[in-house]
Design a protein around this motif. Sequence first.
Motif, PDB file in Angstrom:
ATOM      1  N   ALA A   1       0.837  -1.205   0.000  1.00  0.00           N
ATOM      2  CA  ALA A   1       0.000   0.000   0.000  1.00  0.00           C
ATOM      3  C   ALA A   1       0.870   1.251   0.000  1.00  0.00           C
ATOM      4  O   ALA A   1       0.637   2.207   0.736  1.00  0.00           O
ATOM      5  CB  ALA A   1      -0.933   0.008   1.206  1.00  0.00           C
TER       6      ALA A   1
ATOM      7  N   SER B   1     -10.799  -1.084   2.715  1.00  0.00           N
ATOM      8  CA  SER B   1     -11.061   0.308   3.082  1.00  0.00           C
ATOM      9  C   SER B   1      -9.978   0.892   3.972  1.00  0.00           C
ATOM     10  O   SER B   1      -9.948   2.092   4.173  1.00  0.00           O
ATOM     11  CB  SER B   1     -12.401   0.403   3.805  1.00  0.00           C
ATOM     12  N   ASN B   2      -9.148   0.061   4.571  1.00  0.00           N
ATOM     13  CA  ASN B   2      -8.140   0.670   5.453  1.00  0.00           C
ATOM     14  C   ASN B   2      -6.842   0.943   4.723  1.00  0.00           C
ATOM     15  O   ASN B   2      -5.794   0.474   5.104  1.00  0.00           O
ATOM     16  CB  ASN B   2      -7.890  -0.202   6.699  1.00  0.00           C
ATOM     17  N   LEU B   3      -6.962   1.718   3.641  1.00  0.00           N
ATOM     18  CA  LEU B   3      -5.753   2.157   2.959  1.00  0.00           C
ATOM     19  C   LEU B   3      -5.254   3.379   3.705  1.00  0.00           C
ATOM     20  O   LEU B   3      -5.798   4.473   3.557  1.00  0.00           O
ATOM     21  CB  LEU B   3      -6.071   2.509   1.514  1.00  0.00           C
TER      22      LEU B   3
ATOM     23  N   ALA C   1       0.894   3.900  -5.646  1.00  0.00           N
ATOM     24  CA  ALA C   1      -0.531   3.727  -5.897  1.00  0.00           C
ATOM     25  C   ALA C   1      -1.082   4.932  -6.666  1.00  0.00           C
ATOM     26  O   ALA C   1      -1.864   4.788  -7.618  1.00  0.00           O
ATOM     27  CB  ALA C   1      -1.262   3.568  -4.570  1.00  0.00           C
TER      28      ALA C   1
ATOM     29  N   ARG D   1       2.059   4.676  -0.978  1.00  0.00           N
ATOM     30  CA  ARG D   1       1.182   5.770  -1.438  1.00  0.00           C
ATOM     31  C   ARG D   1       1.585   6.297  -2.815  1.00  0.00           C
ATOM     32  O   ARG D   1       0.757   6.375  -3.718  1.00  0.00           O
ATOM     33  CB  ARG D   1       1.216   6.884  -0.396  1.00  0.00           C
TER      34      ARG D   1
ATOM     35  N   ILE E   1      -8.129  -5.040  -4.513  1.00  0.00           N
ATOM     36  CA  ILE E   1      -8.041  -4.209  -3.304  1.00  0.00           C
ATOM     37  C   ILE E   1      -9.006  -4.723  -2.247  1.00  0.00           C
ATOM     38  O   ILE E   1      -8.699  -4.747  -1.061  1.00  0.00           O
ATOM     39  CB  ILE E   1      -8.343  -2.738  -3.656  1.00  0.00           C
ATOM     40  N   TYR E   2     -10.191  -5.141  -2.689  1.00  0.00           N
ATOM     41  CA  TYR E   2     -11.199  -5.576  -1.716  1.00  0.00           C
ATOM     42  C   TYR E   2     -11.282  -7.096  -1.638  1.00  0.00           C
ATOM     43  O   TYR E   2     -12.282  -7.640  -1.203  1.00  0.00           O
ATOM     44  CB  TYR E   2     -12.565  -4.980  -2.084  1.00  0.00           C
TER      45      TYR E   2
ATOM     46  N   MET F   1      -4.480   7.248   2.226  1.00  0.00           N
ATOM     47  CA  MET F   1      -4.811   7.418   0.809  1.00  0.00           C
ATOM     48  C   MET F   1      -6.239   7.897   0.626  1.00  0.00           C
ATOM     49  O   MET F   1      -6.766   7.848  -0.470  1.00  0.00           O
ATOM     50  CB  MET F   1      -4.647   6.090   0.077  1.00  0.00           C
ATOM     51  N   SER F   2      -6.857   8.335   1.727  1.00  0.00           N
ATOM     52  CA  SER F   2      -8.280   8.666   1.604  1.00  0.00           C
ATOM     53  C   SER F   2      -8.479   9.809   0.606  1.00  0.00           C
ATOM     54  O   SER F   2      -9.498   9.875  -0.072  1.00  0.00           O
ATOM     55  CB  SER F   2      -8.846   9.034   2.973  1.00  0.00           C
TER      56      SER F   2
ATOM     57  N   CYS G   1      -2.090  -2.548  -3.422  1.00  0.00           N
ATOM     58  CA  CYS G   1      -3.032  -2.379  -2.307  1.00  0.00           C
ATOM     59  C   CYS G   1      -3.738  -3.692  -1.999  1.00  0.00           C
ATOM     60  O   CYS G   1      -4.883  -3.687  -1.534  1.00  0.00           O
ATOM     61  CB  CYS G   1      -4.056  -1.319  -2.643  1.00  0.00           C
TER      62      CYS G   1
ATOM     63  N   HIS H   1      -6.134  -4.686   1.000  1.00  0.00           N
ATOM     64  CA  HIS H   1      -6.178  -3.673   2.056  1.00  0.00           C
ATOM     65  C   HIS H   1      -7.577  -3.106   2.252  1.00  0.00           C
ATOM     66  O   HIS H   1      -7.880  -2.546   3.309  1.00  0.00           O
ATOM     67  CB  HIS H   1      -5.199  -2.539   1.752  1.00  0.00           C
TER      68      HIS H   1
END
Length: 1952
Positions: A1273, A1319-1321, A1278, A1275, A1382-1383, A1324-1325, A1314, A1317
């Motif tokens: 992850a 939603s808990n990236l 990504a 940043r 990612i999910y 990177m929000s 990612c 990972h």
Amino acid sequence: MSDHCEERATMIAAGDLQEFAPRGREHCRRHPSALTLQLRRLQPASELCSSDGAAGLVGSLREVTIHERQRESWQLRKGASDVGEEVDYDEELYVASNMVIWSKGSKNQASTVYKAFTVDSPVLQALWCDFTIAQEKSEKADVSGSDEIVEKCICILQNSCINVHSIEGKDYIAALPFQVANVWPTKFGLLFERSSSLHEVPPSPPREPLPTMFSMLHPLDEITPLVCKSGAGVFGSARVQYVADYTMRIVFLSAEPSIVMTYDTVQSLHTVWALRRVKPEEQNTVLKFSEQMGTPQHVATSSSLTAHLRSLSKGDSPVASPFQNYSSIHSQSRSVSSPSMQSRSPSISNMAALSRSHSPALGVHSFSGVQRFNFSSNTQSPRRHSIIHSPNSTSSDSFLITETEPIVPELCIDHLWTETITNMREKNSQASKVFITTDLCGQKFLCFLVESQLQLRCVKFQESNDKSQLIFGSVTNIQAKDAAPVEGIDTLLVLEGSGNLVLYSGVVRVGKVFIPGLPAPSLTMSNQMPRPSTPLDSVSTPSKPLNKHLGPLEESVLLSPVPELRDSSKLHDSTYVEDCTFQQLGTFIHSLRDPVHNRVTLELSNNTMVRITIPEIATSELVKRCLQGVKAILPKEIAVQMLVKWYNAYNAPGGPSYHSEWNLFVTCLMNMMGYNTERLAWTRNLDFEGSLSPVIAPKKARPSETGSDEDWEYLLSSDYHRNFESHPVAKALRLDPLEVSSPKDDFLQSLSLDSSTLLFTHIPAIFFVLHLIYEELKLNSLMGEGIRSLVVLLVQLARDLKLEAYIDYYYRDYPALVKSSRQTCIIDQVQTGFMHHPSFFSAEPPSIFQWLSSCLKGEGVQPYPYLPGICERSKLVVVTVALYILGDENAVSNEATHYLYKITSGQRKQQIEQDDSRCSFRHSTSVSSLAEKLVIWMTNVGFTLRDLESLPFGVALPIRDAIYYCREQPASDWPEAVCLLIGRQDLSKQACEGNLQKGKSSVGPVLSSDIPSGAESEEDEDGMNDMNEEVMSLIWSEDLRVQEVRRLLQSARPVRVNVVQMPESSDHEYIEEKENRLLQLCQRTMALPVGRGMFTLFSYHPVPTEQLPIPKLNLTGRAPPRNTTVDLNSGNIDVPPNMACWASFHNGVAAGLKIAPASQIDSAWIVYNKPKIAELANEYAGFLMALGLNGHLTKLATLNIHDYLTKGHEMTSIGLLLGVSAAKLGTMDMAITRLLSIHIPALLPPTSTELDVPHNVQVAAVIGIGLVYQGTAHRHTAEVLLAEIGRPPGPEMEYCTDRESYSLASGLALGMVCLGHGSNLIGMSDLNVPEQLYQYMVGGHRRFQAGMHREKHKSPSYQIKEGDTINVDVTCPGATLALAMIYLKTNNRSIADWLQAPDTMYLLDFVKPEFLLLRTLARCLILWDDILPNSKWVNSNVPQIIRENSISLHATELPSSEDLSLETLAQAHVYIIAGACLSLGFRFAGSENLAAFNCLYKYATDFLKCLSAPTASITGHYNLETCLSVLLLSLAMVMAGSGNLKVLQLCRFMHKKTGGEMNYGFHLAHHMALGLLFLGGGRYSLSTSNSSIAALLCALYPHFPVHSTDNRYHLQALRHLYVLAAEPRLLTPVDVDSNTPCYALIEVTYKGTQWYAEATEELMAPTLLPELHLLKQIRVKGPRYWELLIDLSKGTNHLKSILSKGGILYVKLRAGQLSYKEDPMGWRSLLAQTVTHRNSEARAFKPEAISAFTSDPALFSFADYFCKPTVNMGQKQEILDLFSSILYECVTQENPEMLPTYIAIDQAVRRLERREMSETFELWQIKLVLEFFSSRSHQERMSRNPNRGLFMNSEFLPVMKCTIDNTLDQWLQAGGDVSLHSYLSGQPTDESQLSMLACFLIYHSVPTPGQLAAGGLEGSTNFSELLLKFKQLNMPVRALLRLAPLLLRNPQSMVL
């Protein structure tokens, strides 16, 4: 010296005298040295000899000049074996001119040359040195505890460099920055002494002198100065400084203890220093000492010191030093005036810091030191120094310091001792030879020979109590001309001035050494007072007669006893004198050299050399033990004297032979105790077989030839006769005992002892020690003969010391040997008072058997006395019983247990306790029960099976019981030694493989495939012949599916082009038709290598000296019937350009993937495989990618990677980038990131130059970034990748073609970065990753491109007009898969709903049907836990509108509908179902889940039918084919590695379809499915970890290329990433006895989950295991194999390591069982047979049948010889039956090692029945066995574990017990009671009854008469009183019943 005269008489005979010549000398003669060859051509023959030390070129040694001889040198050392066992040979290192020869040889001169080295310039010195490499190179400072690797090396010093060659074959060359005078090997590395040149001395005032000693800890390390820490002076603290004193010379250096001895040439003093690593604070002191001084001048000093070191002049070195030109090249660019300012170039320093484990492939490393001590060619004149150090140069001081970073010292010397200053010190009293020696009692001396004084000075030293330092004692001088240590026997040889060779132990003189074959020098010049202070004093009278022969020479010259001093300059060296004296005086010893173990070389005066052996102290085990014991108990001085006397007696010339060594020892010992052995009857009769030693009085008379009566009597009364009489053979032969007439001389008068002798006062102590040794020897069944000898001596001593209890004890042990009437010697009461009775002496004899017996019975026990180091077995047995029987777990943990007490002679207490603390028990593994604890402790103290076999069976029983217990239920993680001890070879081999094996898997020979030989010639090059056929034939035993797969996947032979010529077509048309058909077939051929790579995955270990064979890709065909060749290159039809380039890339990958990850591969081999022909470049590119996938590419040097990338070959770049990234998966490696960034414009700064990177290379680099940053992850990465998914096309032709594959790659890479990972990236929000991806997926307005790449996209593309909306067709696949990854497995509903298939016709029209497949797949991967393996779930993914209106897959006619587009619906339907099925494949990948398989198989067959149905045209053939391929891949994923037959049939069916719609991509998919099905030949399966799913998504992306060069939607190279998801999961049982794979039943237990509870299933291995994280445990199930449990709850590492090493699990057949191959149903096993015979008795067991049931040859032979009936057996039949039943019992109970015990018990009982027990030894053992089985601890164990197999046959022991009881009772009735009564009342008993009486006393534990008397039993009147009184004596009731009649004076017996 009081007994000096006595010593004169004694001499010690040296053994085997041999001529000695260094082995290397002869080898040099024949060595094809380049130099010799040149000389032969250039010089006349006469000059040849002095050229290179090869003396033999001209002729014999005689002609070699003295000058010539000095140019060769050699050194010897004791041979060292790799394994660590004792070896006894010499190794020699011989140096002559520029050759070094290393040979190894045995004692008798049979030696071989091991290595020969030739270097460029003359060798100054060669030596052995061990370098230690600390594993963690990071903490350079004090790496003590870390595991270090020792590199054994040979170092060769030349003028300007030193070569280091390690045994493993690494070679280093280190440059030397100065002239070296000497090199010394140390414990840490090398130590150099710089030879001081003249212009440095004395140093000019402002400058510190330069260091003179340097160290080098490893050939790749720098040479650093040594630091010295001298004692604290007047001003307080000790000063730390560089060693810079040029008057100090090293004369000796030792590694253990690590000390240096130096000599100060000015003060003429020797000093000893301790050598150790520098402590960090000392480094700082040395480097910063300028600050303490304070004056600016001194500030300059320190920096100029380092500066100066670097510019150190090589004034005295030859100008042609190879490095001068080197460094001058470097310094030309700098200003000439300051060579000192040149710092190391960074590149080189990095190289120097490279890991040591790599051998330096490049020469650069070794120059790192040169840069430091930089000498450029202009620093020749001394004047230059003043320039550097002039004050004005120090103005730039700070600059200087930063520029030349200081050299950090690594070793330090601490001052320990300096010899005292005497008045008469001569100038050159430097020691010429120094060594450390130990005396016979273990005291250490440092001895140094000062030749000019003719003195050997010995300093005693010892370690301080805390082992931190050495304490030195006083100096003793011994007159000596030369000396050498004899390590083997702890003595030293001294060559006295008079020419005598004398042996000393420490400083105690032992005696002269007599050398057979050399005249003793004392005949010509004997000298009573061996102390010549000057050479002339010692001339004594015998010189006169010599004078007459010598004529008029000066007497003084001639007879100086040292005419051969080495510095002959002092003496007259006229050759006339030399020759004359040599010839006249004969040869004498000139000097000693090369001592090794107990061998030493004597240099004689006539230039020959002789090697002699100094004899051992003792050879017989018994004498060695006794000497050890006596030595341990006596004070040191007395011990040394005793050993000296014994040594002289034993090694007198013509000494005794082996057999009589004991007799000699007894005589010698008794003499020293004061006995007169001549007068004592039994010692007089000891035969010596050889001359009597001078210690004993000379013989009485000359033996007469005829012999006399006395001889016969001598024989009868001899020891030999007594031993023979009591020998079982004598009984068996029914020999009558011979009567000995009583001796004639009246010897019965008493003899008194001489109390003045050496050992008289210590008799009780010696007696007690010998008794303990006697007890110790009882525990070794091999020492029976020795015990009998020892007991005779003990009885004599016990009698004389009047120890009744001991006499009785020996009588009970050896009734036949201990006759009652023997001669005693009277010891006066007065003298008894002088005797020293030690504190540990006990009146009751300590008995180990008695002690064990008490423990077993549960009585209280006294601590057992033992001698550390001598009674080790007693200690072991005591601790064992304490732990196992008494259950005291602390017995093993703490050494000073309360079960043992140590016996020492007071002074030694301290050190012994420290020694023992090392054995403390380490909790190495989980220990649950006492048995396990015991077994693990025993292996820790080094107890092996061989030791167990020599223990007596009664004592060994508890140990065997514990072993038997552990054998049944072992832990899988025990160390190898434990498994060996408990007899589980399967486990020990497993443990052993775990430590060792790196290379080939050790399962048998890999058998070649079973193809008929005719086919082999073509067969061999299809690239699939390295598979392990043996294992595959076990997995798939019932058909030939493996051969079928091999046939389907081979691409190396021409294909059959079968076209029938129609009558109407012309020949030309026919040829074209054939070629078109071939073109179609080639689409399939080109797709095969990918599948082949899967099939042969990791199956081969390449040979490092050969290239990897890559099978050629054959695109030709053969047309039947005439087999003509059809070729595509004929020009008749159009063939696409570069058609085969990707195919050959895949072919290269497939070949490279054969290499197993465990293979030994290095950078050189990878480069060596590079093809010469350009056509093969693509294959090599693939090969590089494969090496990356199996992890070998990390070994490729950066240089080579750069090399390959600069070539600009597109394929090579793709393969290399992907390979390197895969090898560095998830590491965020910076170097690789840089490498990849160069190929991705988006990662470069905006101002960077535009690089022309091919598009495919960019795609590969993007995926590479994803791999390197997988799961991190990160940043920035990504952010860039997110933008790249929607990268707009640029101007010109930039980014316009194949945009889809780039966008997909960015999406996949983003997903990987990612990965999982959700939603808990973190952090990177603000990037809004999911929203952005959603937009890429469904379209919409393009967002404003933030970030740095705005400028690049200002001008839009000229080709493509996209407007400002997102081109979904390009971005959708990448974005969808990115979301999925990612999910992944997060079960996030909200994201999953975005991916739901649209459920209105309107929306469906907006989505490509293909994208629906990806969306469905992505949605299911996110909702991982919802996936269910049934068709209901699959259909639930289809939206309602499609379900209602769609055609079912089977429909025959079409429904009609106006408002719905049927085509859209039908396509959407099949794609959604394919997507759901693909997700099912991912979810159950590698699981072989049956439900999933059935579900998928159903859909696959549906699609197949659909293809042939009339409705196929609506859906579209292409779409159906795609979906069918996807289903086939899903099936293969679920069944990966299993080789399922149904899937194989589907694949084979698809293989045959070649026409029509079948393009390259579909073939690729089908053959990938086939490959997955047989992944790695059935050894590998797929994992479902996040990382694996990411890799599989890349590899199985469900859009297949249309033709072989199509990379538009997906880069073909990514298809190989499946390797990252493959994991070894095949468990192959290997029979440990035959070393072949076999079948075994295993039971696998799954952990419980939300879908199912904990469950077990049975599998027949070899089988693929489920994924390890699902499992709880695995066990190999009985009954056929020994059970074995692998518990995964503790962690899966153990099993993982087994699987990664080929999955070999060693199993061992139980006895009586056959393997599943031979006996599938289990009806032929031994146990089954006895059941079918309905006969519990073992007679049904036929001995012949045993061969099938055990692999132990000893058992076969036993069955053969002892269980087979022969004709007319008679009464022996009964014994045979017994043996058969015992054998059966042992084999079925799985404890064959009990067989000897059974038989021993049986034999002992039979002997007792025949009344032939002459020793009660076996009876004791039976008693211990019975007591063990009735002991409380055993009973408890049985009750706790009742199902455990009985250890010994339940019927056997009671029967034996009963027999013994009966026999003894009969004896009692038949008159035994009389002798028993007389024994108890202390009267003499009848001789004939003695043996049985002893048996009775032992068996019934009857107390001694003394104990009975003390108990006051006389007055008892009834039985109850007796019971009470006997309570204290611990006597069993059954014994009391038998004694009561005698004690109560009651005539009738109470037993009967």
